[in-house]
Scaffold this active site. Structure first.
Site, PDB file in Angstrom:
ATOM      1  N   CYS A  72       0.836  -1.211   0.000  1.00 15.59           N
ATOM      2  CA  CYS A  72       0.000   0.000   0.000  1.00 15.59           C
ATOM      3  C   CYS A  72       0.870   1.261   0.000  1.00 15.59           C
ATOM      4  O   CYS A  72       2.036   1.241   0.414  1.00 15.59           O
ATOM      5  CB  CYS A  72      -0.866   0.042   1.248  1.00 15.59           C
ATOM      6  SG  CYS A  72      -2.111  -1.245   1.350  1.00 15.59           S
ATOM      7  N   GLU A  74       0.620   3.888   1.919  1.00 16.03           N
ATOM      8  CA  GLU A  74       0.982   4.394   3.252  1.00 16.03           C
ATOM      9  C   GLU A  74       2.248   3.720   3.783  1.00 16.03           C
ATOM     10  O   GLU A  74       3.126   4.363   4.358  1.00 16.03           O
ATOM     11  CB  GLU A  74      -0.173   4.165   4.248  1.00 16.03           C
ATOM     12  CG  GLU A  74      -1.423   4.949   3.920  1.00 16.03           C
ATOM     13  CD  GLU A  74      -2.392   4.190   3.019  1.00 16.03           C
ATOM     14  OE1 GLU A  74      -1.932   3.392   2.169  1.00 16.03           O
ATOM     15  OE2 GLU A  74      -3.602   4.412   3.152  1.00 16.03           O
TER      16      GLU A  74
HETATM   17  N1  THU Z   1      -4.286   0.446  -1.040  1.00 15.89           N
HETATM   18  C1  THU Z   1      -3.447   1.391  -0.522  1.00 15.89           C
HETATM   19  O1  THU Z   1      -2.448   1.763  -1.148  1.00 15.89           O
HETATM   20  N2  THU Z   1      -3.751   1.908   0.685  1.00 15.89           N
HETATM   21  C2  THU Z   1      -4.800   1.518   1.451  1.00 15.89           C
HETATM   22  O2  THU Z   1      -4.903   1.930   2.588  1.00 15.89           O
HETATM   23  C3  THU Z   1      -5.813   0.624   0.904  1.00 15.89           C
HETATM   24  C4  THU Z   1      -5.469  -0.028  -0.372  1.00 15.89           C
HETATM   25  C5  THU Z   1      -3.953  -0.123  -2.327  1.00 15.89           C
HETATM   26  C6  THU Z   1      -3.560  -1.573  -2.280  1.00 15.89           C
HETATM   27  C7  THU Z   1      -3.873  -2.008  -3.688  1.00 15.89           C
HETATM   28  O3  THU Z   1      -2.762  -1.693  -4.505  1.00 15.89           O
HETATM   29  C8  THU Z   1      -5.041  -1.128  -4.090  1.00 15.89           C
HETATM   30  O4  THU Z   1      -5.056  -0.043  -3.187  1.00 15.89           O
HETATM   31  C9  THU Z   1      -6.385  -1.834  -4.047  1.00 15.89           C
HETATM   32  O5  THU Z   1      -6.601  -2.429  -2.817  1.00 15.89           O
END
Ligand code: THU
Length: 160
Positions: A72, A74
């Site tokens: 992700c 973050e």
């Molecule tokens: N994702 C994030 O980058 N941050 C989050 O807090 C939730 C989800 C990303 C992970 C994945 O690459 C995409 O969003 C779909 O879940």
């Protein structure tokens, strides 16, 4: 028997109402969606970290054909900032989500794994980090990582 209650006060802003430092951080998070590698979900998340010394680090989600190997936004940006400035506390993190050709109307919310990682940084520096979640309609500002993860697990808990 007794009951415990955990509560959080979340500030809800329009973009214009945000403090200028957070306007800048949100703009960085929004422009960071361009750094996303998300060919599988087509859900781009940009994140920006503001350090106590004024430095800003940017990052975005990085996906992988082996799905769980992706990371992700973050966690990508928090590890990046901590790895480059291991002695500088984090003041705030902002993130923004972009899909189907626009930023989401509602603020996105960090997943559980990301909350735990944000908490570790906050706990490590003994310094609360505000979490600024951008949505086109409104922006949420949480006062700390801990407020996103009540009754959380930190190093002190390892001692039993
Ligand atoms: N994702 C994030 O980058 N941050 C989050 O807090 C939730 C989800 C990303 C992970 C994945 O690459 C995409 O969003 C779909 O879940």
């Amino acid at each position: 028997m007794k009951e415990l209650q955990f509560s959080t006060i979340v500030k809800v802003y329009s973009f214009d109402e945000l403090p200028s430092e957070y306007k800048m951080l949100v703009e960085k998070a929004k422009s960071s969606v361009k750094l996303s590698y998300s060919p599988y979900s087509h859900f781009a998340v940009g994140a920006a970290v503001l350090l106590d010394n004024g430095e800003v680090y940017c990052g975005a989600n990085q996906e992988n054909a082996a799905y769980p190997s992706g990371l992700c936004a973050e966690r990508t940006v928090m590890f990046y900032a901590n790895a480059n400035r291991p002695d500088v506390p984090v003041k705030a993190l902002a993130c923004a989500c972009y899909t189907n050709g626009h930023f989401t109307a509602k603020p996105g919310s960090p997943c559980g794994n990301c909350r735990q990682v944000l908490l570790e940084t906050e706990h490590r520096f003994k310094h609360d980090m505000e979490i600024v979640l951008y949505g086109e309609d409104e922006i949420y500002v949480f006062p700390s990582a801990k407020s996103l993860l009540p009754h959380c697990f930190v190093d002190d808990d390892l001692n039993g």
